[in-house]
Design a protein around this motif. Structure first.
Motif, PDB file in Angstrom:
ATOM      1  N   LEU A  60       0.869  -1.178   0.000  1.00  9.38           N
ATOM      2  CA  LEU A  60       0.000   0.000   0.000  1.00  9.38           C
ATOM      3  C   LEU A  60       0.905   1.226   0.000  1.00  9.38           C
ATOM      4  CD1 LEU A  60      -2.684   1.475   0.147  1.00  9.38           C
ATOM      5  CD2 LEU A  60      -2.637   1.207   2.642  1.00  9.38           C
ATOM      6  N   ASN A  61       1.020   1.846  -1.181  1.00  6.13           N
ATOM      7  CA  ASN A  61       1.857   3.044  -1.348  1.00  6.13           C
ATOM      8  C   ASN A  61       3.287   2.801  -0.873  1.00  6.13           C
ATOM      9  OD1 ASN A  61      -0.372   4.491  -2.358  1.00  6.13           O
ATOM     10  ND2 ASN A  61      -1.008   5.083  -0.301  1.00  6.13           N
ATOM     11  N   GLU A  62       3.955   1.860  -1.549  1.00  3.48           N
ATOM     12  CA  GLU A  62       5.318   1.471  -1.178  1.00  3.48           C
ATOM     13  C   GLU A  62       6.343   1.868  -2.239  1.00  3.48           C
ATOM     14  OE1 GLU A  62       5.984   0.307   1.648  1.00  3.48           O
ATOM     15  OE2 GLU A  62       4.252  -0.773   2.429  1.00  3.48           O
ATOM     16  N   ALA A  63       6.005   2.825  -3.100  1.00  7.07           N
ATOM     17  CA  ALA A  63       6.872   3.150  -4.231  1.00  7.07           C
ATOM     18  C   ALA A  63       8.267   3.577  -3.811  1.00  7.07           C
ATOM     19  CB  ALA A  63       6.229   4.244  -5.082  1.00  7.07           C
ATOM     20  N   GLU A  64       8.389   4.232  -2.665  1.00  4.28           N
ATOM     21  CA  GLU A  64       9.682   4.759  -2.248  1.00  4.28           C
ATOM     22  C   GLU A  64      10.645   3.680  -1.754  1.00  4.28           C
ATOM     23  OE1 GLU A  64       9.183   7.871   0.585  1.00  4.28           O
ATOM     24  OE2 GLU A  64       8.187   9.226  -0.831  1.00  4.28           O
ATOM     25  N   ARG A  65      10.135   2.489  -1.468  1.00  3.77           N
ATOM     26  CA  ARG A  65      11.045   1.494  -0.894  1.00  3.77           C
ATOM     27  C   ARG A  65      10.896   0.091  -1.441  1.00  3.77           C
ATOM     28  NH1 ARG A  65       8.607   1.557   5.272  1.00  3.77           N
ATOM     29  NH2 ARG A  65       6.416   1.455   4.741  1.00  3.77           N
ATOM     30  N   ILE A  66      10.037  -0.114  -2.419  1.00  5.15           N
ATOM     31  CA  ILE A  66       9.785  -1.489  -2.862  1.00  5.15           C
ATOM     32  C   ILE A  66      10.819  -2.001  -3.855  1.00  5.15           C
ATOM     33  CG2 ILE A  66       8.284  -0.954  -4.827  1.00  5.15           C
ATOM     34  CD1 ILE A  66       6.553  -3.362  -3.977  1.00  5.15           C
ATOM     35  N   SER A 138       2.068 -25.231  -4.608  1.00  2.00           N
ATOM     36  CA  SER A 138       3.248 -24.862  -3.835  1.00  2.00           C
ATOM     37  C   SER A 138       3.175 -25.499  -2.456  1.00  2.00           C
ATOM     38  CB  SER A 138       3.346 -23.340  -3.694  1.00  2.00           C
ATOM     39  OG  SER A 138       3.555 -22.731  -4.951  1.00  2.00           O
ATOM     40  N   LYS A 139       4.293 -26.018  -1.999  1.00  2.00           N
ATOM     41  CA  LYS A 139       4.344 -26.644  -0.677  1.00  2.00           C
ATOM     42  C   LYS A 139       4.442 -25.589   0.428  1.00  2.00           C
ATOM     43  CE  LYS A 139       6.949 -30.118   1.960  1.00  2.00           C
ATOM     44  NZ  LYS A 139       8.080 -31.084   1.918  1.00  2.00           N
ATOM     45  N   TRP A 140       5.052 -24.443   0.093  1.00  2.00           N
ATOM     46  CA  TRP A 140       5.328 -23.412   1.083  1.00  2.00           C
ATOM     47  C   TRP A 140       4.717 -22.076   0.680  1.00  2.00           C
ATOM     48  CZ3 TRP A 140       7.551 -24.855   5.583  1.00  2.00           C
ATOM     49  CH2 TRP A 140       8.280 -26.057   5.596  1.00  2.00           C
ATOM     50  N   PHE A 141       4.282 -21.341   1.678  1.00  2.00           N
ATOM     51  CA  PHE A 141       3.785 -19.974   1.508  1.00  2.00           C
ATOM     52  C   PHE A 141       4.761 -19.049   2.221  1.00  2.00           C
ATOM     53  CE2 PHE A 141       1.627 -16.325   3.326  1.00  2.00           C
ATOM     54  CZ  PHE A 141       0.841 -15.838   2.279  1.00  2.00           C
ATOM     55  N   LEU A 142       5.246 -18.021   1.517  1.00  2.00           N
ATOM     56  CA  LEU A 142       6.221 -17.096   2.098  1.00  2.00           C
ATOM     57  C   LEU A 142       5.690 -15.667   2.019  1.00  2.00           C
ATOM     58  CD1 LEU A 142       8.996 -16.328   3.253  1.00  2.00           C
ATOM     59  CD2 LEU A 142       9.895 -16.334   0.903  1.00  2.00           C
ATOM     60  N   GLY A 143       5.396 -15.094   3.183  1.00  3.58           N
ATOM     61  CA  GLY A 143       5.006 -13.692   3.246  1.00  3.58           C
ATOM     62  C   GLY A 143       6.237 -12.821   3.420  1.00  3.58           C
ATOM     63  N   VAL A 144       6.346 -11.789   2.595  1.00  3.61           N
ATOM     64  CA  VAL A 144       7.497 -10.882   2.623  1.00  3.61           C
ATOM     65  C   VAL A 144       6.989  -9.452   2.596  1.00  3.61           C
ATOM     66  CG1 VAL A 144       9.550 -10.093   1.373  1.00  3.61           C
ATOM     67  CG2 VAL A 144       9.027 -12.536   1.470  1.00  3.61           C
ATOM     68  N   ASP A 145       7.562  -8.586   3.420  1.00  5.92           N
ATOM     69  CA  ASP A 145       7.159  -7.182   3.431  1.00  5.92           C
ATOM     70  C   ASP A 145       7.899  -6.395   2.352  1.00  5.92           C
ATOM     71  OD1 ASP A 145       5.368  -7.560   5.437  1.00  5.92           O
ATOM     72  OD2 ASP A 145       6.392  -6.328   6.924  1.00  5.92           O
ATOM     73  N   ALA A 146       7.270  -5.305   1.907  1.00  8.76           N
ATOM     74  CA  ALA A 146       7.823  -4.507   0.820  1.00  8.76           C
ATOM     75  C   ALA A 146       9.071  -3.735   1.217  1.00  8.76           C
ATOM     76  CB  ALA A 146       6.759  -3.536   0.306  1.00  8.76           C
ATOM     77  N   ASP A 147       9.309  -3.566   2.517  1.00  8.68           N
ATOM     78  CA  ASP A 147      10.490  -2.806   2.944  1.00  8.68           C
ATOM     79  C   ASP A 147      11.708  -3.689   3.174  1.00  8.68           C
ATOM     80  OD1 ASP A 147       9.656  -4.084   5.231  1.00  8.68           O
ATOM     81  OD2 ASP A 147       9.195  -2.264   6.354  1.00  8.68           O
ATOM     82  N   THR A 148      11.621  -4.958   2.809  1.00 10.47           N
ATOM     83  CA  THR A 148      12.743  -5.879   2.982  1.00 10.47           C
ATOM     84  C   THR A 148      13.641  -5.870   1.751  1.00 10.47           C
ATOM     85  OG1 THR A 148      11.522  -7.771   2.109  1.00 10.47           O
ATOM     86  CG2 THR A 148      11.393  -7.370   4.480  1.00 10.47           C
ATOM     87  N   GLN A 149      14.860  -6.341   1.951  1.00 11.67           N
ATOM     88  CA  GLN A 149      15.827  -6.477   0.865  1.00 11.67           C
ATOM     89  C   GLN A 149      16.371  -7.902   0.888  1.00 11.67           C
ATOM     90  OE1 GLN A 149      18.747  -3.299   0.982  1.00 11.67           O
ATOM     91  NE2 GLN A 149      17.184  -1.741   1.397  1.00 11.67           N
TER      92      GLN A 149
END
Length: 417
Positions: A60-66, A138-149
């Motif tokens: 949600l409005n992550e353009a500056e860090r995605i 898919s065997k696995w579900f992976l949630g990742v945040d937009a501010d991660t690298q």
């Protein structure tokens, strides 16, 4: 003089009764550190991992860090079947950045979640939609945040660790990127509130109520997530990662929280003000904790993180009252002093020793958490080493958050009941 001495002694005795049990709990947790699971390192996938992971990123409005997140995910190998970006109608160019990434890597999919129902918080709603819309193969579900690298080899390392250790859910603590002086001073103090309340990353919690998790990198068996109804049990939680992890642990599944500083970084907030406002209001974990546990955690933080600095600082500012309490004077009935040496007051001496030791432990822990920080870009990064001086403020922030329900989060407004 005797009355004043008795008062000081009584105060320090009361502090000891408050702090000693909390210090014992803290030490019992810190002593587990040497036996913890080692930090994850980047790994190369094996053929049996082909297409085994669906990645979901809520935005949600992550353009500056995605951008770093998109680049990092595209560098993951064939173990990643798809990368679903579940967007909540961003208006800042986030969607355009995802579409551009899709041109370079067809695994990217841009989805729009349905309108937010009244009983849901935005983040778990987006993740739940992503869970429902990604492949059941898919065997696995992976949630990742937009501010991660994400670093190359992150997903393969997660899957290999989960398979080897028998985890049904595993999340990681990151390496935090610091840039400004204020956050270099405040952020480690806030992080320490978690380390004091829970076992170190890499130590498996023995009971579900003490499980820790980090939704920034959150891997779960898809079958397990389906069993608990996706994110529905954490739908109204502002710390949905911990809430969901504890619900999954309570259902009998194995949950791990490990050190991921070598496989993914995160740039969460810009400066001390954002860190105080945004991160500080979720660290109390009240949505995932019974009231009794929350009160116990607040007692522990106040006793062993906030008080040591305040007590020692007060002793430096007002040495005369402390000295009066530190020595017991003997007075004849007629009022003249007995010609005997002054005796040291055990409560005052014990309290000063305890608090000095707690402060020394706190400074020593800076060396333990230093690998969890990337200070290469930081202005005033040396303030990291003075972060124990921010401990009373950090504990105050947890207290303030514990008794307030957020009304705004990531651009959304929520009405309190």
């Amino acid at each position: 003089m005797a009355d004043w001495s008795n008062l000081i002694n009584g105060i320090f005795l009361g502090l000891l009764l408050l702090q000693v049990p909390a210090a014992a709990i803290l030490l019992s947790r810190l002593l587990k550190g040497p036996s913890r699971h080692p930090p994850l390192i980047p790994r190369t996938p094996t053929p049996d991992m082909l297409g085994s992971v669906s990645v979901v990123v809520p935005t949600l409005n992550e353009a500056e860090r995605i951008d770093p997140c998109l680049v990092g995910l595209s560098r993951q190998s064939y173990e990643v079947r798809e990368i679903a970006i579940v967007d909540s109608n961003s208006q800042d160019g986030t969607r355009e950045l995802v579409k551009a990434a899709q041109q370079q890597d067809p695994r990217f999919q841009l989805m729009t979640d349905d309108p937010l129902p009244p009983s849901w918080v935005g983040r778990p709603w987006a993740l739940h939609n992503g869970f429902l819309q990604t492949s059941e193969q898919s065997k696995w579900f992976l949630g990742v945040d937009a501010d991660t690298q994400p670093q190359p080899g992150l997903v393969a390392s997660l899957v290999q660790t989960a398979e080897t250790e028998g985890y049904d859910l595993v999340s990681l603590s990151p390496q935090f990127i610091l840039k400004y002086p204020g956050e270099s001073w405040l952020q480690p103090a806030l992080l320490m509130t978690l380390l004091y309340r829970f076992d170190s990353a890499g130590v498996d919690a023995q009971v579900a109520e003490r499980v820790m998790a980090n939704g920034q990198c959150f891997l779960c068996r898809r079958s397990v997530l389906a069993t608990v109804g996706g994110y529905t049990s954490a739908r109204n939680s502002f710390c949905d990662d911990v809430t969901l992890a504890r619900n999954i642990a309570a259902s009998g599944f194995k949950v791990g929280f490990l050190d991921g500083a070598k496989v993914f970084k995160v740039r969460m907030y810009e400066g001390a003000r954002e860190t105080w406002q945004e991160w500080g209001r979720s660290l109390d974990l009240k949505d995932a904790s019974p009231a009794a546990q929350l009160w116990c955690d607040l007692w522990l933080l106040f006793s062993v993180q906030a008080l040591p600095l305040l007590i020692l600082f007060a002793c430096l500012l007002f040495p005369n009252p402390v000295w009066a309490g530190l020595t017991e004077l003997f007075v004849r009935p007629e009022g003249s002093l007995v010609n005997l040496p002054l005796q040291i007051s055990i409560p005052v001496l014990a309290s000063l020793g305890l608090n000095a030791s707690l402060l020394a432990i706190r400074f020593a822990l800076l060396f333990a958490i230093a690998p969890s920080y990337d200070r290469s870009q930081a202005k005033g990064g040396w303030l990291f080493w003075l972060s124990p001086l921010a401990d009373p403020l950090a504990v105050l922030r947890i207290f303030l958050s514990a008794f307030r329900t957020p009304t705004q989060w990531r651009g959304r407004s929520y009405h309190q009941d």
